[in-house]
Design a protein around this motif. Structure first.
Motif, short mmCIF file in Angstrom:
data_model
loop_
_atom_site.label_atom_id
_atom_site.label_comp_id
_atom_site.label_asym_id
_atom_site.label_seq_id
_atom_site.Cartn_x
_atom_site.Cartn_y
_atom_site.Cartn_z
N ASN A 96 -5.45 17.18 24.39
CA ASN A 96 -4.82 15.92 24.79
C ASN A 96 -3.85 15.43 23.73
O ASN A 96 -4.06 15.62 22.53
CB ASN A 96 -5.92 14.86 24.99
CG ASN A 96 -5.38 13.44 25.02
OD1 ASN A 96 -5.33 12.77 23.99
ND2 ASN A 96 -4.98 12.98 26.19
N THR A 97 -2.79 14.80 24.20
CA THR A 97 -1.89 14.08 23.31
C THR A 97 -1.27 12.92 24.07
O THR A 97 -1.31 12.88 25.31
CB THR A 97 -0.80 14.99 22.74
OG1 THR A 97 -0.13 14.32 21.66
CG2 THR A 97 0.22 15.38 23.80
N ASN A 98 -0.72 11.99 23.33
CA ASN A 98 -0.04 10.86 23.91
C ASN A 98 1.41 10.88 23.46
O ASN A 98 1.69 10.97 22.26
CB ASN A 98 -0.70 9.55 23.49
CG ASN A 98 -0.11 8.36 24.20
OD1 ASN A 98 0.98 7.90 23.86
ND2 ASN A 98 -0.83 7.85 25.18
N SER A 99 2.33 10.84 24.42
CA SER A 99 3.75 10.88 24.11
C SER A 99 4.47 9.89 25.00
O SER A 99 4.28 9.90 26.22
CB SER A 99 4.30 12.29 24.32
OG SER A 99 5.69 12.34 24.05
N ARG A 100 5.27 9.04 24.39
CA ARG A 100 6.05 8.03 25.14
C ARG A 100 5.12 7.19 26.00
O ARG A 100 5.42 6.93 27.17
CB ARG A 100 7.13 8.70 25.98
CG ARG A 100 8.07 9.58 25.19
CD ARG A 100 9.20 10.14 26.07
NE ARG A 100 9.76 11.34 25.50
CZ ARG A 100 9.41 12.56 25.87
NH1 ARG A 100 8.52 12.74 26.79
NH2 ARG A 100 9.97 13.61 25.31
N ALA A 101 3.99 6.81 25.44
CA ALA A 101 3.00 5.96 26.10
C ALA A 101 2.35 6.62 27.31
O ALA A 101 1.76 5.95 28.15
CB ALA A 101 3.62 4.63 26.52
N MET A 102 2.45 7.93 27.40
CA MET A 102 1.79 8.67 28.48
C MET A 102 0.78 9.64 27.90
O MET A 102 1.02 10.25 26.85
CB MET A 102 2.82 9.44 29.31
CG MET A 102 3.79 8.54 30.07
SD MET A 102 5.03 9.50 30.95
CE MET A 102 3.99 10.39 32.11
N ASN A 103 -0.34 9.77 28.59
CA ASN A 103 -1.39 10.70 28.20
C ASN A 103 -1.15 12.04 28.88
O ASN A 103 -0.91 12.10 30.09
CB ASN A 103 -2.75 10.17 28.62
CG ASN A 103 -3.63 9.83 27.44
OD1 ASN A 103 -3.42 10.32 26.33
ND2 ASN A 103 -4.62 9.01 27.68
N PHE A 104 -1.24 13.10 28.11
CA PHE A 104 -1.08 14.45 28.66
C PHE A 104 -2.34 15.26 28.39
O PHE A 104 -2.92 15.17 27.30
CB PHE A 104 0.15 15.14 28.07
CG PHE A 104 1.43 14.47 28.43
CD1 PHE A 104 2.00 13.52 27.59
CD2 PHE A 104 2.07 14.77 29.63
CE1 PHE A 104 3.19 12.89 27.93
CE2 PHE A 104 3.26 14.14 29.97
CZ PHE A 104 3.81 13.20 29.13
N TRP A 105 -2.72 16.05 29.39
CA TRP A 105 -3.94 16.84 29.33
C TRP A 105 -3.66 18.29 29.67
O TRP A 105 -2.82 18.59 30.52
CB TRP A 105 -4.97 16.31 30.32
CG TRP A 105 -5.38 14.90 30.09
CD1 TRP A 105 -4.82 13.78 30.63
CD2 TRP A 105 -6.45 14.45 29.25
NE1 TRP A 105 -5.47 12.65 30.17
CE2 TRP A 105 -6.49 13.04 29.33
CE3 TRP A 105 -7.39 15.10 28.45
CZ2 TRP A 105 -7.42 12.28 28.63
CZ3 TRP A 105 -8.31 14.35 27.76
CH2 TRP A 105 -8.32 12.94 27.85
N GLY A 106 -4.40 19.17 29.04
CA GLY A 106 -4.41 20.55 29.49
C GLY A 106 -5.34 20.68 30.69
O GLY A 106 -5.96 19.71 31.12
N THR A 107 -5.44 21.89 31.20
CA THR A 107 -6.27 22.12 32.38
C THR A 107 -7.74 22.34 32.03
O THR A 107 -8.59 22.35 32.91
CB THR A 107 -5.76 23.33 33.17
OG1 THR A 107 -5.71 24.46 32.30
CG2 THR A 107 -4.38 23.05 33.74
N GLY A 108 -8.02 22.51 30.74
CA GLY A 108 -9.40 22.61 30.29
C GLY A 108 -9.86 24.03 30.06
O GLY A 108 -9.37 24.98 30.68
#
Length: 115
Positions: A96-108
């Protein structure tokens, strides 16, 4: 678009080790904190470990001393080294990371620990 791709999950016996990798693209990786979360069946998704852009690390109490998070900004990759695994560590692990106030996730990546 930010993409996070995990790899390295699998089945391991209790007491064993696994290393998860997360390759990132679509962001200035070196400027972003990176996180590993996990979600066990029927449970909420919990933060396991974090690493800041400068390399400062934090861990959930349940994994302190057993898990190590690290990063390589040139390879745009973050790792989670997991040692002394127990069945309680069984879960899907998400980068997970947060960029430009958006959370991004991998597929796990599924980690299953047998007793």
């Amino acid at each position: 678009q930010v993409y996070l791709r995990e790899s390295g999950g699998g089945l391991v016996q209790a007491g064993g080790s696994l290393r998860l990798s997360c390759k990132a693209s679509g962001l200035n990786f070196s400027l972003h904190a990176m996180n590993w979360y996990r979600q066990a069946p029927g449970q909420q998704r919990d933060l396991v470990a974090s690493i800041t852009s400068s390399g400062t690390t934090t861990y959930a109490d349940s994994v302190k001393g057993r898990f190590t998070i690290s990063r390589d900004n040139v390879r745009r990759t973050v790792w989670l080294q997991m040692n002394s695994l127990s069945p309680d560590d069984t879960a899907v692990y998400y980068c997970n990371t947060n960029s430009r106030a958006m959370n991004f996730w991998g597929t796990g990546a599924l980690v299953a620990v047998s007793s």
